[in-house]
Scaffold this motif. Structure first.
Motif, PDB file in Angstrom:
ATOM      1  N   LEU A 109       0.725  -1.140   0.036  1.00 22.57           N
ATOM      2  CA  LEU A 109       0.213   0.042   0.056  1.00 22.57           C
ATOM      3  C   LEU A 109       0.774   1.230   0.049  1.00 22.57           C
ATOM      4  O   LEU A 109       1.548   1.360   0.818  1.00 22.57           O
ATOM      5  N   ALA A 110       0.438   2.096  -0.697  1.00 21.79           N
ATOM      6  CA  ALA A 110       1.336   3.504  -0.885  1.00 21.79           C
ATOM      7  C   ALA A 110       0.051   4.652  -0.801  1.00 21.79           C
ATOM      8  O   ALA A 110      -1.002   4.516  -1.305  1.00 21.79           O
ATOM      9  N   VAL A 111       0.554   5.680   0.149  1.00 25.11           N
ATOM     10  CA  VAL A 111      -0.586   6.974   0.142  1.00 25.11           C
ATOM     11  C   VAL A 111       0.271   7.936   0.002  1.00 25.11           C
ATOM     12  O   VAL A 111       1.436   8.086   0.354  1.00 25.11           O
ATOM     13  N   TRP A 112      -0.105   8.654  -1.252  1.00 27.80           N
ATOM     14  CA  TRP A 112       0.319   9.972  -1.626  1.00 27.80           C
ATOM     15  C   TRP A 112      -0.447  11.103  -1.460  1.00 27.80           C
ATOM     16  O   TRP A 112      -1.549  11.000  -1.246  1.00 27.80           O
ATOM     17  N   ASP A 113       0.198  12.165  -0.973  1.00 28.88           N
ATOM     18  CA  ASP A 113      -0.590  13.373  -0.578  1.00 28.88           C
ATOM     19  C   ASP A 113       0.351  14.642  -1.330  1.00 28.88           C
ATOM     20  O   ASP A 113       1.415  14.615  -1.194  1.00 28.88           O
ATOM     21  N   MET A 114      -0.204  15.638  -1.714  1.00 25.62           N
ATOM     22  CA  MET A 114       0.464  16.738  -2.232  1.00 25.62           C
ATOM     23  C   MET A 114       0.854  17.736  -1.316  1.00 25.62           C
ATOM     24  O   MET A 114       1.736  18.426  -1.481  1.00 25.62           O
ATOM     25  N   ALA A 115       0.303  17.697   0.097  1.00 29.16           N
ATOM     26  CA  ALA A 115       0.796  18.284   1.108  1.00 29.16           C
ATOM     27  C   ALA A 115       2.348  18.104   1.810  1.00 29.16           C
ATOM     28  O   ALA A 115       2.760  16.860   1.235  1.00 29.16           O
ATOM     29  N   GLY A 116       2.794  18.746   2.788  1.00 27.44           N
ATOM     30  CA  GLY A 116       3.857  18.187   3.431  1.00 27.44           C
ATOM     31  C   GLY A 116       3.856  17.694   4.426  1.00 27.44           C
ATOM     32  O   GLY A 116       4.883  17.108   5.049  1.00 27.44           O
ATOM     33  N   GLN A 117       2.444  17.318   4.868  1.00 27.33           N
ATOM     34  CA  GLN A 117       2.313  16.526   6.240  1.00 27.33           C
ATOM     35  C   GLN A 117       0.841  15.916   6.056  1.00 27.33           C
ATOM     36  O   GLN A 117       0.150  16.076   5.453  1.00 27.33           O
ATOM     37  N   PRO A 118       0.673  14.711   6.984  1.00 25.36           N
ATOM     38  CA  PRO A 118      -0.861  14.200   6.899  1.00 25.36           C
ATOM     39  C   PRO A 118      -1.682  15.059   7.409  1.00 25.36           C
ATOM     40  O   PRO A 118      -1.565  15.857   8.366  1.00 25.36           O
ATOM     41  N   GLY A 119      -2.899  14.537   7.260  1.00 21.19           N
ATOM     42  CA  GLY A 119      -4.243  15.366   7.842  1.00 21.19           C
ATOM     43  C   GLY A 119      -4.939  15.815   7.074  1.00 21.19           C
ATOM     44  O   GLY A 119      -6.281  15.697   7.310  1.00 21.19           O
ATOM     45  N   GLY A 120      -4.813  16.347   5.936  1.00 20.57           N
ATOM     46  CA  GLY A 120      -5.716  16.991   5.009  1.00 20.57           C
ATOM     47  C   GLY A 120      -6.370  18.130   5.826  1.00 20.57           C
ATOM     48  O   GLY A 120      -5.808  18.932   6.248  1.00 20.57           O
ATOM     49  N   ARG A 121      -7.825  17.857   5.747  1.00 15.84           N
ATOM     50  CA  ARG A 121      -8.677  18.997   6.681  1.00 15.84           C
ATOM     51  C   ARG A 121      -8.610  18.756   8.024  1.00 15.84           C
ATOM     52  O   ARG A 121      -9.567  19.410   8.674  1.00 15.84           O
ATOM     53  N   MET A 122      -7.882  17.767   8.493  1.00 13.36           N
ATOM     54  CA  MET A 122      -7.884  17.386   9.878  1.00 13.36           C
ATOM     55  C   MET A 122      -6.197  17.631  10.164  1.00 13.36           C
ATOM     56  O   MET A 122      -5.452  16.952  10.785  1.00 13.36           O
ATOM     57  N   SER A 123      -5.596  18.823   9.704  1.00  9.06           N
ATOM     58  CA  SER A 123      -4.216  19.080   9.872  1.00  9.06           C
ATOM     59  C   SER A 123      -3.979  19.797  11.332  1.00  9.06           C
ATOM     60  O   SER A 123      -4.992  20.259  11.724  1.00  9.06           O
ATOM     61  N   HIS A 209       3.634  14.464  -3.335  1.00 10.96           N
ATOM     62  CA  HIS A 209       3.459  13.810  -4.543  1.00 10.96           C
ATOM     63  C   HIS A 209       2.236  14.129  -5.259  1.00 10.96           C
ATOM     64  O   HIS A 209       0.941  13.897  -4.552  1.00 10.96           O
ATOM     65  N   CYS A 210       2.063  15.218  -6.114  1.00 12.94           N
ATOM     66  CA  CYS A 210       0.878  15.809  -6.693  1.00 12.94           C
ATOM     67  C   CYS A 210       0.596  14.918  -7.927  1.00 12.94           C
ATOM     68  O   CYS A 210       1.215  14.933  -8.898  1.00 12.94           O
ATOM     69  N   VAL A 211      -0.330  14.205  -7.810  1.00 11.43           N
ATOM     70  CA  VAL A 211      -0.971  13.249  -9.100  1.00 11.43           C
ATOM     71  C   VAL A 211      -1.440  13.948 -10.397  1.00 11.43           C
ATOM     72  O   VAL A 211      -2.140  15.029 -10.087  1.00 11.43           O
ATOM     73  N   THR A 212      -1.045  14.163 -11.263  1.00 13.61           N
ATOM     74  CA  THR A 212      -1.322  14.574 -12.392  1.00 13.61           C
ATOM     75  C   THR A 212      -2.025  13.849 -13.814  1.00 13.61           C
ATOM     76  O   THR A 212      -2.933  14.418 -14.418  1.00 13.61           O
ATOM     77  N   GLN A 213      -2.012  12.421 -13.612  1.00 20.79           N
ATOM     78  CA  GLN A 213      -2.381  11.591 -15.009  1.00 20.79           C
ATOM     79  C   GLN A 213      -2.366  10.328 -14.378  1.00 20.79           C
ATOM     80  O   GLN A 213      -1.416   9.951 -13.841  1.00 20.79           O
ATOM     81  N   ILE A 214      -3.421   9.661 -14.912  1.00 21.06           N
ATOM     82  CA  ILE A 214      -3.504   8.186 -14.691  1.00 21.06           C
ATOM     83  C   ILE A 214      -4.082   7.411 -15.991  1.00 21.06           C
ATOM     84  O   ILE A 214      -5.020   7.814 -16.648  1.00 21.06           O
ATOM     85  N   ASN A 215      -3.068   6.471 -16.239  1.00 24.09           N
ATOM     86  CA  ASN A 215      -3.411   5.887 -17.703  1.00 24.09           C
ATOM     87  C   ASN A 215      -3.464   4.057 -17.421  1.00 24.09           C
ATOM     88  O   ASN A 215      -2.962   3.946 -16.292  1.00 24.09           O
ATOM     89  N   LEU A 216      -4.236   3.566 -18.089  1.00 15.99           N
ATOM     90  CA  LEU A 216      -4.226   2.145 -17.975  1.00 15.99           C
ATOM     91  C   LEU A 216      -3.459   1.500 -18.979  1.00 15.99           C
ATOM     92  O   LEU A 216      -3.595   1.552 -20.290  1.00 15.99           O
ATOM     93  N   ARG A 217      -2.658   0.778 -18.380  1.00 18.25           N
ATOM     94  CA  ARG A 217      -1.487   0.198 -19.272  1.00 18.25           C
ATOM     95  C   ARG A 217      -1.361  -1.506 -18.955  1.00 18.25           C
ATOM     96  O   ARG A 217      -0.923  -1.727 -17.821  1.00 18.25           O
ATOM     97  N   ASN A 218      -1.894  -2.326 -19.860  1.00 24.30           N
ATOM     98  CA  ASN A 218      -1.614  -3.941 -19.595  1.00 24.30           C
ATOM     99  C   ASN A 218      -2.120  -4.243 -18.372  1.00 24.30           C
ATOM    100  O   ASN A 218      -1.798  -5.019 -17.480  1.00 24.30           O
ATOM    101  N   GLY A 219      -3.591  -3.768 -17.978  1.00 25.67           N
ATOM    102  CA  GLY A 219      -4.283  -4.118 -16.819  1.00 25.67           C
ATOM    103  C   GLY A 219      -3.570  -3.428 -15.643  1.00 25.67           C
ATOM    104  O   GLY A 219      -4.005  -3.719 -14.362  1.00 25.67           O
TER     105      GLY A 219
END
Length: 377
Positions: A109-123, A209-219
């Motif tokens: 499992l990997a968790v990516w977030d564009m911020a510099g710390q965990p929490g989101g709106r519970m920072s 880690h700011c996600v910009t694009q998601i592609n489907l490649r070989n499943g």
């Protein structure tokens, strides 16, 4: 000669009988092949029986290594699944913890977030001069409604048992309480709830880690981010605000139906600013409340003496104060500079709490996606 020698060596004086004979000296054909009798050995030759090399006495010293055996073939383990959760807020962290609990096979499992710390709106923000002095810039407390108590009581029980949540006992002026509601605060900061679930998940958490694009490649799902190489996953869970999801590029865009896109586009959020003020140890803010909802100010909606609200006041740690602005103010100044907005908030705060000393540190944060509003039809 052969028969006499064999008899002398093995039969202890008894005569060797030829094949098929029933008595000594019987006249029968010899049993060797018809090509002729074997040549007799010289009289001085003696036949010696030798032990196989494996049974011979070994000289002292290390034994030679045994010949290598071919290992038994075992079934290859199933490939480890790779999952990505985008967003390290409450939804993402709890999703990761539940996946870890429910999936029986091997799972990365990997968790990516564009911020510099965990929490989101519970920072939770920390004072640069003293990290023990903290301020909740997002959610101020957790409300358990009767409906939530019925459906999610195990979650509340777990957080209370670990001391992550405690009942809110400090006075909050202007709070609207509904029958059966119960409020909780996080003594270690509201982000401790998120950190608890991330720890349970065992996920590899990455920030910036700011996600910009998601592609489907070989499943597999190939996920791109602003920096670094793309990575592939078996499944991806998106937990960030809807407008950020709609900004993604790649094959993901074509997988959403027109109806789904319309539904997502109908989601709207309120916007506001949060200002955290950190003071030196020994300073006291002399008010009878720990938090107050403001209804008569065009800029400020809520003020909290955060350490008092969480019931962790200490003479060794300075107090922290949190200010949330109104939604109209947030919308009006959404694209203004943080410095300008902070100065406007401080001016209005002087009207509510006059005479406050200068803080040792401040932090101002823009909540572009503060709270979800009703979906537009």
């Amino acid at each position: 000669m052969l028969g006499q020698r064999c008899g002398a060596r093995f039969s202890k004086g008894r005569e060797l009988r030829t094949r098929g004979s029933s008595a000594p000296g019987a006249s029968r054909a010899p049993w060797w092949p018809p090509a002729g009798p074997p040549r007799a050995r010289p009289p001085t030759a003696r036949r010696r029986l030798t032990r196989p090399p494996s049974l011979r006495p070994q000289a002292p010293g290390p034994r030679p290594a045994a010949p290598a055996r071919t290992p038994a073939r075992v079934a290859a383990p199933s490939a480890m699944k790779r999952g990505l959760i985008v967003g390290a807020g409450l939804t993402g962290s709890l999703c990761a913890a539940l996946l870890r609990k429910e999936v029986s096979g091997p799972l990365y499992l990997a968790v990516w977030d564009m911020a510099g710390q965990p929490g989101g709106r519970m920072s939770t923000a920390r004072c640069p001069q003293d990290p023990r002095c903290t301020a909740d810039l997002g959610a101020q407390y957790v409300t358990r409604t009767p409906q939530y108590a019925t459906r999610h009581q195990t979650f509340y029980d777990e957080l209370l048992a670990h001391g992550i949540l405690k009942p809110l006992v400090s006075p909050i002026e202007g709070m609207v309480m509904k029958e059966g509601d119960c409020n909780f605060v996080a003594p270690q900061g509201i982000s401790s709830v998120v950190k608890h679930y991330l720890k349970q998940s065992g996920a590899e958490v990455s920030f910036r880690h700011c996600v910009t694009q998601i592609n489907l490649r070989n499943g597999k799902w190939e996920v791109f981010k602003e920096t670094g190489s793309p990575e592939q996953f078996d499944f991806v869970v998106l937990t960030m605000p809807v407008p950020q999801i709609l900004q993604l590029q790649g094959d993901f865009v074509n997988l959403i139906s027109e109806y789904q896109r319309q539904q997502l586009e109908s989601v709207s959020y309120s916007s506001r600013y949060a200002l955290g003020l950190f003071y030196e140890a020994g300073m006291k803010i002399d008010v009878p409340w720990a938090g107050q909802y403001i209804t008569s100010n065009p800029c400020i909606r809520f003020v909290s003496i955060d350490n008092k609200k969480r019931n962790i006041e200490s003479s060794e740690i300075g107090p922290s104060l949190v200010v949330h602005t109104t939604v109209p103010f947030g919308v009006t100044y959404l694209e203004h500079s943080i410095e300008h907005v902070q100065e406007l908030i401080l001016q209005q705060l002087e009207n509510i709490l006059p005479g406050l000393p200068p803080p040792v540190a401040t932090t101002c944060y823009k909540w572009r996606h503060s709270q979800q509003e009703e979906m537009r039809n």
